[in-house]
Design a protein around this motif. Sequence first.
Motif, PDB file in Angstrom:
ATOM      1  N   ASN A   1       0.851  -1.188   0.000  1.00 22.18           N
ATOM      2  CA  ASN A   1       0.000   0.000   0.000  1.00 22.18           C
ATOM      3  C   ASN A   1       0.890   1.242   0.000  1.00 22.18           C
ATOM      4  O   ASN A   1       1.393   1.663   1.038  1.00 22.18           O
ATOM      5  N   SER A   2       1.080   1.830  -1.155  1.00 21.31           N
ATOM      6  CA  SER A   2       2.019   2.953  -1.303  1.00 21.31           C
ATOM      7  C   SER A   2       1.523   4.222  -0.620  1.00 21.31           C
ATOM      8  O   SER A   2       2.320   5.099  -0.276  1.00 21.31           O
ATOM      9  N   SER A   3       0.219   4.337  -0.403  1.00 24.56           N
ATOM     10  CA  SER A   3      -0.324   5.540   0.216  1.00 24.56           C
ATOM     11  C   SER A   3      -0.352   5.450   1.741  1.00 24.56           C
ATOM     12  O   SER A   3      -0.672   6.435   2.415  1.00 24.56           O
ATOM     13  N   ASP A   4      -0.054   4.287   2.277  1.00 22.75           N
ATOM     14  CA  ASP A   4      -0.063   4.104   3.727  1.00 22.75           C
ATOM     15  C   ASP A   4       1.057   3.125   4.082  1.00 22.75           C
ATOM     16  O   ASP A   4       0.839   1.926   4.250  1.00 22.75           O
ATOM     17  N   ASN A   5       2.270   3.632   4.203  1.00 23.04           N
ATOM     18  CA  ASN A   5       3.444   2.775   4.353  1.00 23.04           C
ATOM     19  C   ASN A   5       4.137   2.945   5.703  1.00 23.04           C
ATOM     20  O   ASN A   5       5.352   2.772   5.825  1.00 23.04           O
ATOM     21  N   GLU A   6       3.357   3.255   6.727  1.00 22.58           N
ATOM     22  CA  GLU A   6       3.926   3.364   8.064  1.00 22.58           C
ATOM     23  C   GLU A   6       4.533   2.031   8.507  1.00 22.58           C
ATOM     24  O   GLU A   6       5.552   1.997   9.191  1.00 22.58           O
ATOM     25  N   TYR A   7       3.875   0.940   8.095  1.00 21.94           N
ATOM     26  CA  TYR A   7       4.371  -0.397   8.408  1.00 21.94           C
ATOM     27  C   TYR A   7       4.751  -1.112   7.121  1.00 21.94           C
ATOM     28  O   TYR A   7       4.073  -0.979   6.093  1.00 21.94           O
ATOM     29  N   THR A   8       5.820  -1.868   7.170  1.00 25.28           N
ATOM     30  CA  THR A   8       6.352  -2.524   5.971  1.00 25.28           C
ATOM     31  C   THR A   8       5.873  -3.960   5.803  1.00 25.28           C
ATOM     32  O   THR A   8       5.871  -4.479   4.687  1.00 25.28           O
ATOM     33  N   HIS A   9       5.479  -4.617   6.898  1.00 26.19           N
ATOM     34  CA  HIS A   9       5.075  -6.016   6.838  1.00 26.19           C
ATOM     35  C   HIS A   9       3.890  -6.261   7.765  1.00 26.19           C
ATOM     36  O   HIS A   9       3.677  -5.512   8.731  1.00 26.19           O
ATOM     37  N   CYS A  10       3.132  -7.314   7.448  1.00 26.49           N
ATOM     38  CA  CYS A  10       1.965  -7.645   8.260  1.00 26.49           C
ATOM     39  C   CYS A  10       1.836  -9.157   8.380  1.00 26.49           C
ATOM     40  O   CYS A  10       2.132  -9.901   7.438  1.00 26.49           O
ATOM     41  N   ILE A  11       1.391  -9.606   9.554  1.00 25.45           N
ATOM     42  CA  ILE A  11       1.097 -11.016   9.810  1.00 25.45           C
ATOM     43  C   ILE A  11      -0.308 -11.096  10.404  1.00 25.45           C
ATOM     44  O   ILE A  11      -0.635 -10.329  11.313  1.00 25.45           O
ATOM     45  N   VAL A  12      -1.136 -11.980   9.873  1.00 27.36           N
ATOM     46  CA  VAL A  12      -2.479 -12.208  10.411  1.00 27.36           C
ATOM     47  C   VAL A  12      -2.614 -13.690  10.758  1.00 27.36           C
ATOM     48  O   VAL A  12      -2.347 -14.552   9.917  1.00 27.36           O
ATOM     49  N   ILE A  13      -3.022 -13.972  11.985  1.00 25.53           N
ATOM     50  CA  ILE A  13      -3.180 -15.352  12.447  1.00 25.53           C
ATOM     51  C   ILE A  13      -4.580 -15.535  13.009  1.00 25.53           C
ATOM     52  O   ILE A  13      -5.029 -14.726  13.831  1.00 25.53           O
ATOM     53  N   ARG A  14      -5.276 -16.568  12.552  1.00 31.94           N
ATOM     54  CA  ARG A  14      -6.547 -16.940  13.166  1.00 31.94           C
ATOM     55  C   ARG A  14      -6.280 -18.061  14.176  1.00 31.94           C
ATOM     56  O   ARG A  14      -5.905 -19.173  13.790  1.00 31.94           O
ATOM     57  N   PHE A  15      -6.473 -17.742  15.439  1.00 29.20           N
ATOM     58  CA  PHE A  15      -6.333 -18.732  16.501  1.00 29.20           C
ATOM     59  C   PHE A  15      -7.678 -19.406  16.766  1.00 29.20           C
ATOM     60  O   PHE A  15      -8.733 -18.827  16.519  1.00 29.20           O
ATOM     61  N   ARG A  16      -7.616 -20.622  17.299  1.00 29.69           N
ATOM     62  CA  ARG A  16      -8.825 -21.394  17.545  1.00 29.69           C
ATOM     63  C   ARG A  16      -9.635 -20.862  18.723  1.00 29.69           C
ATOM     64  O   ARG A  16     -10.851 -21.072  18.791  1.00 29.69           O
ATOM     65  N   SER A  17      -8.985 -20.178  19.644  1.00 26.92           N
ATOM     66  CA  SER A  17      -9.661 -19.682  20.839  1.00 26.92           C
ATOM     67  C   SER A  17      -8.775 -18.643  21.501  1.00 26.92           C
ATOM     68  O   SER A  17      -7.596 -18.490  21.158  1.00 26.92           O
ATOM     69  N   ILE A  18      -9.332 -17.940  22.480  1.00 26.87           N
ATOM     70  CA  ILE A  18      -8.536 -16.979  23.228  1.00 26.87           C
ATOM     71  C   ILE A  18      -7.452 -17.698  24.022  1.00 26.87           C
ATOM     72  O   ILE A  18      -6.340 -17.192  24.183  1.00 26.87           O
ATOM     73  N   GLU A  19      -7.766 -18.921  24.485  1.00 30.50           N
ATOM     74  CA  GLU A  19      -6.763 -19.698  25.203  1.00 30.50           C
ATOM     75  C   GLU A  19      -5.600 -20.081  24.296  1.00 30.50           C
ATOM     76  O   GLU A  19      -4.435 -20.031  24.698  1.00 30.50           O
ATOM     77  N   ALA A  20      -5.919 -20.464  23.055  1.00 26.41           N
ATOM     78  CA  ALA A  20      -4.878 -20.811  22.085  1.00 26.41           C
ATOM     79  C   ALA A  20      -3.991 -19.597  21.799  1.00 26.41           C
ATOM     80  O   ALA A  20      -2.755 -19.715  21.703  1.00 26.41           O
TER      81      ALA A  20
END
Length: 316
Positions: free
Chosen positions: A257-276
């Motif tokens: 995203n060239s118009s919003d480059n405050e951060y260079t990388h992103c990680i998204v994780i779906r966990f099975r539960s809040i405990e996980a």
Amino acid sequence: MPVQAHIVGPWGIPSITRFHETLISVHFFPSIPFEFSSSPFLHCSAKRSFNVLKSKGIPINCSRWENRLRVDFSASEEPFSGTGSENSASTRKRKVVEHVSLLKAKGDLSNEEETDMLDYIYTSQYQMRGIVAISLGRISDQNPDGYTHAVYMRFQRREDLAKFYSHSFYLGVLKDHVVPYCHGLISVDYESEVEDDILPIFRKGEEFNYGVEFVLLLSVIESANGGSIEDALATFAKLTMDFPSLIVQSTQGTNFNSSDNEYTHCIVIRFRSIEAFQIFVGGSEYKDIWRSKFQPITQKSLSVHFTVDPVGTEIM
């Protein structure tokens, strides 16, 4: 490949090619035909979708946020056994485009205004093509930058994301239902890969019904070389694969995203539960990788998470 699933919504999800009382044949991609069996839940979900769209010609469904201001797609009521290692599709990968937005809501935001904002964002999937998965909600943890809400979307291609950004409906949602309630917004876009199978691509099925969405944003220092960045990301990706009992899916990539480059990388994780989620982020493996691989090359980082609950279990 016959499977049991319940997918509703005419856009960004499959196109219906044939309808009978007990069978719907759909095609998510030209090369991946699937069949979906009908059930009372499917009819309930369909009715919910039409009710969402009928109010003044604009998609509003405030009851979805009663008692809980977090949401994800409704998923299959039956487990799908074809995503394990025994399935040949699990060895193939398909590129997807991930979009993450973080919002800073105003301090005086009312419950009604919050419901309005999140509902309009959520129902964007029914107004434009290309969105294949979405989750959003109130951030559960405090963060130094003061972000209060997170939005995650998945697209098939970069072209679909580009059309999303310029779509009149999305621009209207920002103007009328986001900007009035927020004083800050950042977006990160990246390309990643997931298993080339229906449920991992569309984040459907029992495994995606509940859980926690975790977003980690990174700003890598300019002096960091490409090899050290790739090594850190590859090591982290391997770590997430080592914990299938905790993690449903993980994607990561470089922000384009060239118009919003405050951060260079992103990680998204779906966990099975809040405990996980708590077990993983509190574990020595995660802390060791952060300390040895990421900390030396990271200028700034931000992590947030929000809870996902199933939607579409009752008729409106």
